[in-house]
Write an enzyme that holds these catalytic residues in place. Structure first.
Site, PDB file in Angstrom:
ATOM      1  N   HIS A 125       2.121   1.690   4.743  1.00  0.00           N
ATOM      2  CA  HIS A 125       2.800   0.952   5.808  1.00  0.00           C
ATOM      3  C   HIS A 125       2.865   1.728   7.125  1.00  0.00           C
ATOM      4  O   HIS A 125       3.276   1.170   8.147  1.00  0.00           O
ATOM      5  CB  HIS A 125       4.194   0.479   5.350  1.00  0.00           C
ATOM      6  CG  HIS A 125       5.259   1.516   5.410  1.00  0.00           C
ATOM      7  ND1 HIS A 125       5.629   2.271   4.323  1.00  0.00           N
ATOM      8  CD2 HIS A 125       6.019   1.938   6.445  1.00  0.00           C
ATOM      9  CE1 HIS A 125       6.589   3.100   4.686  1.00  0.00           C
ATOM     10  NE2 HIS A 125       6.847   2.917   5.966  1.00  0.00           N
ATOM     11  N   ASP A 148       2.202   0.929  -1.812  1.00  0.00           N
ATOM     12  CA  ASP A 148       2.379   1.487  -0.469  1.00  0.00           C
ATOM     13  C   ASP A 148       1.973   2.959  -0.470  1.00  0.00           C
ATOM     14  O   ASP A 148       2.818   3.863  -0.507  1.00  0.00           O
ATOM     15  CB  ASP A 148       3.848   1.308  -0.042  1.00  0.00           C
ATOM     16  CG  ASP A 148       4.076   1.721   1.398  1.00  0.00           C
ATOM     17  OD1 ASP A 148       3.091   1.939   2.120  1.00  0.00           O
ATOM     18  OD2 ASP A 148       5.262   1.813   1.786  1.00  0.00           O
ATOM     19  N   SER A 167       9.102   7.764   6.789  1.00  0.00           N
ATOM     20  CA  SER A 167       8.137   7.036   5.987  1.00  0.00           C
ATOM     21  C   SER A 167       6.941   7.946   5.704  1.00  0.00           C
ATOM     22  O   SER A 167       6.530   8.729   6.547  1.00  0.00           O
ATOM     23  CB  SER A 167       7.633   5.829   6.783  1.00  0.00           C
ATOM     24  OG  SER A 167       8.652   4.876   6.884  1.00  0.00           O
TER      25      SER A 167
END
Ligand code: NAG
Length: 301
Positions: free
Chosen positions: A102, A151, A244
């Protein structure tokens, strides 16, 4: 000795021409070369998951969550268009960094991204960092942005990494593991690393760590089978769970850190009692190994 050979030897002797011998004389000065041979310092640093404990005297820990400079030498900073934070990542071997798929949603293209290794304070330059370009972005083919299924993304660096005191890989979880990560490590303390969420107004310069507890699958509020949950065990702490793409790591029984998760979605800052979601690396390990094994060197020891 036949006649012909005798003539040759006598001729050489007459003109004082030495007989050809294997000489060991070659005067290349190796002092200024990077030595990657067995026993060299770089080879010595080819160890996975070993954290640095010798700390420089001028390092201060602020607020209990900042890590020592270069304490976790696999921690990777991915930047876009100059110095903008894209994501965190983990160095796996001498050519690949593992991050979240992502991270592509940040909108940067491959040639706008750079990978920084050996980083601690991203606001101030230092001499330990090494910057790479990205040769290839390899998101998992089954990545689904709606659910964050699979992901996970590999970044192939444009050159090989030479390991040193500040730059070394993390260990992968055991490829033979049959139990899922959460069951194997249920309730264990894990930690996530990051430079802080980038949608928070206050810019975080130095790398931070947050200690979390791994959740049992029953207590993990997601139906996505590639995600696992971890949260802050002792409430009241208001900590961001890192960038992230950054690592969720666990200290194994050999004293080495293993990469068990990648910071995925649902990661707010300090929502008490609500876990964050992490891509389960052990579940994706065959894909990682399949992509990377042919053109990179792992440090398995
Ligand atoms: C990065 O810079 C390029 C060139 O200026 C621009 O076209 C692009 O939109 C920028 N990317 C992001 C995500 O800001």
């Amino acid at each position: 000795m036949n006649v012909m050979k005798l003539i040759i030897v006598l001729t050489l002797a007459y003109f004082h021409i030495p007989l050809a011998k294997c000489t060991t004389r070659f005067n290349i000065n190796l002092k200024h070369h990077i030595d990657l041979s067995y026993g060299s310092p770089a080879y010595k640093h080819c160890e996975c998951g070993r954290r640095n404990t010798n700390q420089p005297q001028n390092t201060r820990i602020v607020g209990g969550t900042e890590v020592f400079e270069n304490e976790y030498p696999w921690m990777t900073l991915i930047i876009g268009n100059g110095s903008r934070l894209v994501c965190g990542g983990s160095l796996l071997n001498d050519r690949y960094v593992l991050t979240a798929a992502h991270c592509l949603l940040r909108g940067f293209r491959q040639n706008e991204m750079k990978v920084v290794l050996g980083e601690h304070d991203r606001c101030n330059g230092d001499l330990k960092t090494v910057v790479f370009s990205v040769e290839k972005l390899i998101p998992h083919p089954d990545y689904h942005s709606g659910t964050n299924y699979a992901d996970i993304m590999l970044l192939k660096l444009n050159m090989r990494v030479t390991f040193n005191e500040y730059i070394r890989p993390i260990c992968l979880p055991n490829i033979l593991t049959r139990t899922t990560t959460t069951i194997k490590f249920n309730g264990k303390t894990v930690s996530a690393l990051g430079w802080g969420e980038n949608d928070i107004s206050k810019k975080v310069c130095t790398l931070h760590k947050v200690k979390l507890k791994l959740y049992h699958p029953i207590d993990c509020p997601t139906k996505v089978s590639t995600l696992l949950c971890a949260g802050i065990s002792s409430g009241g702490q208001d900590a961001c769970q890192g960038d992230s793409g950054g690592p969720l790591q666990i200290l194994n029984d050999k004293g080495r850190y293993e990469l068990i998760g990648i910071v995925s979605n649902g990661i707010g800052c300090g929502d008490k009692g609500f876990p964050g979601f992490y891509t389960d690396v052990a579940r994706m390990i065959t894909w990682v190994v399949k992509i990377t094994t042919r053109d990179s060197m792992y440090c398995w020891r």
